[in-house]
Scaffold this motif. Structure first.
Motif, PDB file in Angstrom:
ATOM      1  N   LEU A   6       0.028   7.711  12.262  1.00 32.23           N
ATOM      2  CA  LEU A   6      -0.966   6.809  12.824  1.00 32.23           C
ATOM      3  C   LEU A   6      -0.757   5.350  12.436  1.00 32.23           C
ATOM      4  O   LEU A   6      -0.865   4.464  13.283  1.00 32.23           O
ATOM      5  N   PHE A   7      -0.456   5.084  11.142  1.00 29.82           N
ATOM      6  CA  PHE A   7      -0.556   3.708  10.681  1.00 29.82           C
ATOM      7  C   PHE A   7       0.081   3.549   9.307  1.00 29.82           C
ATOM      8  O   PHE A   7       0.020   4.464   8.489  1.00 29.82           O
ATOM      9  N   ASP A   8       0.655   2.362   9.055  1.00 31.29           N
ATOM     10  CA  ASP A   8       1.126   2.002   7.712  1.00 31.29           C
ATOM     11  C   ASP A   8       0.168   0.981   7.111  1.00 31.29           C
ATOM     12  O   ASP A   8      -0.269   0.051   7.807  1.00 31.29           O
ATOM     13  N   THR A   9      -0.154   1.136   5.849  1.00 34.01           N
ATOM     14  CA  THR A   9      -1.030   0.208   5.135  1.00 34.01           C
ATOM     15  C   THR A   9      -0.690   0.291   3.653  1.00 34.01           C
ATOM     16  O   THR A   9       0.389   0.761   3.289  1.00 34.01           O
ATOM     17  N   LEU A  76      -8.654  15.940  10.155  1.00 42.81           N
ATOM     18  CA  LEU A  76      -8.018  15.900   8.847  1.00 42.81           C
ATOM     19  C   LEU A  76      -6.937  14.824   8.852  1.00 42.81           C
ATOM     20  O   LEU A  76      -6.008  14.869   9.656  1.00 42.81           O
ATOM     21  N   LEU A  77      -7.085  13.849   7.950  1.00 45.98           N
ATOM     22  CA  LEU A  77      -6.089  12.812   7.773  1.00 45.98           C
ATOM     23  C   LEU A  77      -5.459  12.968   6.403  1.00 45.98           C
ATOM     24  O   LEU A  77      -6.113  13.395   5.450  1.00 45.98           O
ATOM     25  N   THR A  78      -4.197  12.628   6.312  1.00 47.66           N
ATOM     26  CA  THR A  78      -3.475  12.680   5.055  1.00 47.66           C
ATOM     27  C   THR A  78      -2.588  11.438   4.984  1.00 47.66           C
ATOM     28  O   THR A  78      -2.502  10.678   5.938  1.00 47.66           O
ATOM     29  N   ALA A  79      -1.953  11.229   3.846  1.00 46.66           N
ATOM     30  CA  ALA A  79      -1.075  10.072   3.695  1.00 46.66           C
ATOM     31  C   ALA A  79       0.101  10.432   2.805  1.00 46.66           C
ATOM     32  O   ALA A  79       0.064  11.436   2.081  1.00 46.66           O
ATOM     33  N   LYS A  80       1.137   9.607   2.877  1.00 41.19           N
ATOM     34  CA  LYS A  80       2.309   9.745   2.011  1.00 41.19           C
ATOM     35  C   LYS A  80       2.667   8.366   1.480  1.00 41.19           C
ATOM     36  O   LYS A  80       2.535   7.360   2.185  1.00 41.19           O
ATOM     37  N   ILE A  81       3.144   8.336   0.239  1.00 35.84           N
ATOM     38  CA  ILE A  81       3.572   7.073  -0.349  1.00 35.84           C
ATOM     39  C   ILE A  81       4.923   6.695   0.230  1.00 35.84           C
ATOM     40  O   ILE A  81       5.875   7.470   0.200  1.00 35.84           O
ATOM     41  N   LYS A  82       4.986   5.482   0.754  1.00 36.07           N
ATOM     42  CA  LYS A  82       6.190   4.971   1.397  1.00 36.07           C
ATOM     43  C   LYS A  82       7.006   4.092   0.443  1.00 36.07           C
ATOM     44  O   LYS A  82       8.229   4.148   0.424  1.00 36.07           O
ATOM     45  N   LYS A  83       6.314   3.263  -0.351  1.00 34.53           N
ATOM     46  CA  LYS A  83       6.997   2.321  -1.233  1.00 34.53           C
ATOM     47  C   LYS A  83       6.040   1.898  -2.344  1.00 34.53           C
ATOM     48  O   LYS A  83       4.842   1.781  -2.111  1.00 34.53           O
ATOM     49  N   ILE A  84       6.577   1.672  -3.542  1.00 33.60           N
ATOM     50  CA  ILE A  84       5.767   1.178  -4.659  1.00 33.60           C
ATOM     51  C   ILE A  84       6.468  -0.037  -5.263  1.00 33.60           C
ATOM     52  O   ILE A  84       7.653   0.028  -5.593  1.00 33.60           O
ATOM     53  N   ASP A  85       5.728  -1.136  -5.373  1.00 35.16           N
ATOM     54  CA  ASP A  85       6.217  -2.333  -6.059  1.00 35.16           C
ATOM     55  C   ASP A  85       5.382  -2.525  -7.313  1.00 35.16           C
ATOM     56  O   ASP A  85       4.165  -2.704  -7.232  1.00 35.16           O
ATOM     57  N   LYS A  92       1.575  -2.463  -5.939  1.00 36.67           N
ATOM     58  CA  LYS A  92       1.314  -2.445  -4.506  1.00 36.67           C
ATOM     59  C   LYS A  92       1.945  -1.172  -3.987  1.00 36.67           C
ATOM     60  O   LYS A  92       3.168  -1.005  -4.038  1.00 36.67           O
ATOM     61  N   ILE A  93       1.090  -0.267  -3.525  1.00 37.04           N
ATOM     62  CA  ILE A  93       1.558   1.032  -3.050  1.00 37.04           C
ATOM     63  C   ILE A  93       1.384   1.078  -1.534  1.00 37.04           C
ATOM     64  O   ILE A  93       0.264   1.065  -1.026  1.00 37.04           O
ATOM     65  N   GLU A  94       2.499   1.102  -0.821  1.00 32.06           N
ATOM     66  CA  GLU A  94       2.476   1.194   0.635  1.00 32.06           C
ATOM     67  C   GLU A  94       2.425   2.664   1.033  1.00 32.06           C
ATOM     68  O   GLU A  94       3.130   3.493   0.448  1.00 32.06           O
ATOM     69  N   ILE A  95       1.580   2.965   2.026  1.00 29.08           N
ATOM     70  CA  ILE A  95       1.418   4.347   2.470  1.00 29.08           C
ATOM     71  C   ILE A  95       1.493   4.440   3.991  1.00 29.08           C
ATOM     72  O   ILE A  95       1.284   3.456   4.695  1.00 29.08           O
ATOM     73  N   SER A  96       1.779   5.633   4.463  1.00 28.09           N
ATOM     74  CA  SER A  96       1.706   5.970   5.876  1.00 28.09           C
ATOM     75  C   SER A  96       0.574   6.976   6.035  1.00 28.09           C
ATOM     76  O   SER A  96       0.459   7.911   5.236  1.00 28.09           O
ATOM     77  N   ILE A  97      -0.253   6.799   7.052  1.00 24.58           N
ATOM     78  CA  ILE A  97      -1.379   7.690   7.324  1.00 24.58           C
ATOM     79  C   ILE A  97      -1.026   8.585   8.512  1.00 24.58           C
ATOM     80  O   ILE A  97      -0.479   8.116   9.515  1.00 24.58           O
ATOM     81  N   PHE A  98      -1.394   9.855   8.388  1.00 22.95           N
ATOM     82  CA  PHE A  98      -1.088  10.854   9.416  1.00 22.95           C
ATOM     83  C   PHE A  98      -2.339  11.639   9.808  1.00 22.95           C
ATOM     84  O   PHE A  98      -3.196  11.910   8.957  1.00 22.95           O
ATOM     85  N   LEU A  99      -2.410  12.032  11.064  1.00 21.18           N
ATOM     86  CA  LEU A  99      -3.402  12.976  11.557  1.00 21.18           C
ATOM     87  C   LEU A  99      -2.767  14.348  11.507  1.00 21.18           C
ATOM     88  O   LEU A  99      -1.647  14.526  12.016  1.00 21.18           O
TER      89      LEU A  99
END
Length: 102
Positions: A6-9, A76-85, A92-99
């Motif tokens: 769905l989205f990166d944040t 149901l939404l879930t997320a995964k960690i994409k990048k950590i600075d 700063k933890i970048e994540i991707s959100i999924f349905l």
């Protein structure tokens, strides 16, 4: 079961958690998203938890209205960690959100 991107944040509020995200988060980790309806700062707050149920932070307030509505409708939404600075104690933890589609 299929995950629909769905989205990166990023995770907001990581510096306000009791435990440092450095101990609780790694790139690729699956995350739990949970509505927090009793949040006094944001009525559409979405809490982000590690797989071990440790609080990492929140979906940024500007990003959560659509996701909150989906979750309130039973999706149901879930997320995964994409990048950590790491910047000292700040992360700063970048994540991707999924349905999650069943």
């Amino acid at each position: 079961v299929k995950e629909i991107f769905l989205f990166d944040t990023f995770i907001a509020g990581t510096s306000y958690t009791e435990r440092a995200p450095r101990e609780s988060a790694s790139v690729g980790d699956k995350l739990i998203l949970r509505r927090e309806k009793d949040n006094r700062f944001d009525e559409q707050a979405i809490l982000i938890l590690s797989g071990k149920q440790e609080k990492l932070g929140y979906i940024p307030e500007k990003d959560n209205p659509v996701f909150a509505r989906l979750m309130d409708a039973g999706k149901l939404l879930t997320a995964k960690i994409k990048k950590i600075d790491w910047k000292g104690d700040f992360s700063k933890i970048e994540i991707s959100i999924f349905l999650v589609d069943f």
